[in-house]
Design a protein around this motif. Structure first.
Motif, PDB file in Angstrom:
ATOM      1  N   SER A   1       0.835  -1.204   0.000  1.00 23.88           N
ATOM      2  CA  SER A   1       0.000   0.000   0.000  1.00 23.88           C
ATOM      3  C   SER A   1       0.868   1.251   0.000  1.00 23.88           C
ATOM      4  CB  SER A   1      -0.915   0.014   1.228  1.00 23.88           C
ATOM      5  OG  SER A   1      -0.150   0.114   2.415  1.00 23.88           O
ATOM      6  N   MET A   2       0.248   2.365  -0.432  1.00 20.86           N
ATOM      7  CA  MET A   2       0.900   3.658  -0.344  1.00 20.86           C
ATOM      8  C   MET A   2      -0.161   4.745  -0.449  1.00 20.86           C
ATOM      9  SD  MET A   2       2.828   3.962  -4.038  1.00 20.86           S
ATOM     10  CE  MET A   2       3.434   5.587  -3.691  1.00 20.86           C
ATOM     11  N   ASP A   3       0.138   5.861   0.200  1.00 21.86           N
ATOM     12  CA  ASP A   3      -0.731   7.028   0.121  1.00 21.86           C
ATOM     13  C   ASP A   3      -0.095   8.071  -0.769  1.00 21.86           C
ATOM     14  OD1 ASP A   3      -1.754   6.970   3.643  1.00 21.86           O
ATOM     15  OD2 ASP A   3      -2.353   5.757   1.923  1.00 21.86           O
TER      16      ASP A   3
ATOM     17  N   PRO B   1       6.554   1.596  -7.312  1.00 18.88           N
ATOM     18  CA  PRO B   1       7.668   0.729  -7.708  1.00 18.88           C
ATOM     19  C   PRO B   1       7.244  -0.719  -7.918  1.00 18.88           C
ATOM     20  CG  PRO B   1       7.685   1.015  -5.346  1.00 18.88           C
ATOM     21  CD  PRO B   1       6.510   1.814  -5.861  1.00 18.88           C
ATOM     22  N   CYS B   2       8.050  -1.416  -8.701  1.00 23.67           N
ATOM     23  CA  CYS B   2       7.826  -2.841  -8.941  1.00 23.67           C
ATOM     24  C   CYS B   2       9.173  -3.507  -9.201  1.00 23.67           C
ATOM     25  CB  CYS B   2       6.890  -3.041 -10.132  1.00 23.67           C
ATOM     26  SG  CYS B   2       6.550  -4.778 -10.522  1.00 23.67           S
TER      27      CYS B   2
ATOM     28  N   TYR C   1      -3.122  -1.194  -7.887  1.00 20.69           N
ATOM     29  CA  TYR C   1      -2.307  -1.176  -9.099  1.00 20.69           C
ATOM     30  C   TYR C   1      -1.487  -2.464  -9.171  1.00 20.69           C
ATOM     31  CZ  TYR C   1      -3.617   3.652  -9.847  1.00 20.69           C
ATOM     32  OH  TYR C   1      -4.337   4.790 -10.092  1.00 20.69           O
ATOM     33  N   TYR C   2      -1.579  -3.124 -10.299  1.00 21.77           N
ATOM     34  CA  TYR C   2      -0.901  -4.400 -10.485  1.00 21.77           C
ATOM     35  C   TYR C   2       0.215  -4.272 -11.528  1.00 21.77           C
ATOM     36  CZ  TYR C   2      -5.027  -6.465  -8.240  1.00 21.77           C
ATOM     37  OH  TYR C   2      -6.037  -6.791  -7.370  1.00 21.77           O
TER      38      TYR C   2
ATOM     39  N   GLY D   1      -0.536  -6.654  -5.803  1.00 22.45           N
ATOM     40  CA  GLY D   1      -0.694  -5.268  -6.198  1.00 22.45           C
ATOM     41  C   GLY D   1      -0.360  -4.286  -5.086  1.00 22.45           C
ATOM     42  N   THR D   2      -0.449  -3.008  -5.422  1.00 19.66           N
ATOM     43  CA  THR D   2      -0.268  -1.911  -4.458  1.00 19.66           C
ATOM     44  C   THR D   2      -1.583  -1.171  -4.327  1.00 19.66           C
ATOM     45  OG1 THR D   2       2.079  -1.579  -4.965  1.00 19.66           O
ATOM     46  CG2 THR D   2       0.907   0.261  -3.949  1.00 19.66           C
ATOM     47  N   ARG D   3      -2.088  -1.102  -3.133  1.00 20.06           N
ATOM     48  CA  ARG D   3      -3.318  -0.341  -2.887  1.00 20.06           C
ATOM     49  C   ARG D   3      -2.950   1.117  -2.695  1.00 20.06           C
ATOM     50  NH1 ARG D   3      -8.285  -2.136  -1.699  1.00 20.06           N
ATOM     51  NH2 ARG D   3      -7.437  -4.243  -1.500  1.00 20.06           N
TER      52      ARG D   3
END
Lengths: 115, 112
Positions: free
Chosen positions: B9-11, B21-22, B86-87, B105-107
């Motif tokens: 997750s990230m805000d 990032p990935c 985001y995937y 993913g990243t929420r």
């Protein structure tokens, strides 16, 4: 233009009943995919169609699950003798295979609840 | 297909750039990096893809490191409607069709 459509949008059924979920892909898209997303789980692949044939059925979780595609267009995912663990959102996607990166366009999904 | 690693997750502040990032350290030479996002109660939506070069479209920019072992998706001016999961997905391009393998993913939460 029209996107991928799925019906019904919501389906509530009793354990042991059979259900059919429908997907209308974007017109002209040769490839069609089924995925499902369970509560708290990620998206998992179920089956892939190229035309009317299914070269990849590796994601179907059991023989209670089957799918067909007719006329290279509409697809139906059938779940027999539904179980509570089948409760999930079932997503359909389609893509054109003209371009090698074949972007997949997803429908809104069918939310299946098995009581 | 190569495995990817993303922060869970990230805000992000509305109007600011969001950098997602990935890591895909096992990527092979014929595998592309794809990004999709899933807004709540909707199906996933394609954002962008790339092989080696940086890419930009109307939605985002994709920066791929020279060794291709990691990439960053940039949303240049995040809006509240960009709140989504985001995937980052790595897979071979193929005219034969190819399934997408989604990780966690990243929420991303865009805050006013």
């Amino acid at each position: 233009g029209a996107g991928v459509s799925q019906s019904p949008s919501n389906k509530v059924t009793e354990k042991g009943k059979d259900v059919e979920l429908r997907c209308d892909p974007i017109s002209g898209h040769t490839a069609l995919y089924w995925y499902r997303q369970s509560l708290g789980q990620g998206l998992e692949f179920l089956i892939y169609f190229q035309g009317n044939s299914a070269p990849d059925k590796s994601g179907l979780p059991s023989d209670r699950f089957s799918a067909e595609r007719t006329g290279g267009s509409v697809s139906t995912l059938t779940i027999q003798r539904t179980q509570q663990e089948d409760s999930a959102v079932y997503l359909c996607a389609s893509s054109s295979l003209v371009l090698s990166y074949n972007e997949q366009f997803f429908g809104p999904g069918t939310r299946l609840t098995v009581l | 297909d190569a495995k990817t690693t993303q922060p869970p997750s990230m805000d992000c502040a509305e109007g600011r750039a969001a950098n997602l990032p990935c890591n895909h350290s096992t990527i092979s030479g014929n595998e592309y990096v794809y990004w999709y996002r899933q807004i709540h109660s909707q199906g996933p939506q394609y954002i962008i893809h790339g092989l080696k070069n940086n890419e930009t479209n109307e939605m985002a920019s994709l920066i791929i490191t020279e060794d291709r072992k990691s990439s960053t998706l940039i949303l240049p001016h995040a809006t509240l409607r960009d709140t989504a999961v985001y995937y980052c997905i790595v897979r071979k391009a193929s005219t034969a069709g190819n399934k997408l393998t989604f990780g966690g993913g990243t929420r991303v939460l865009v805050k006013p």
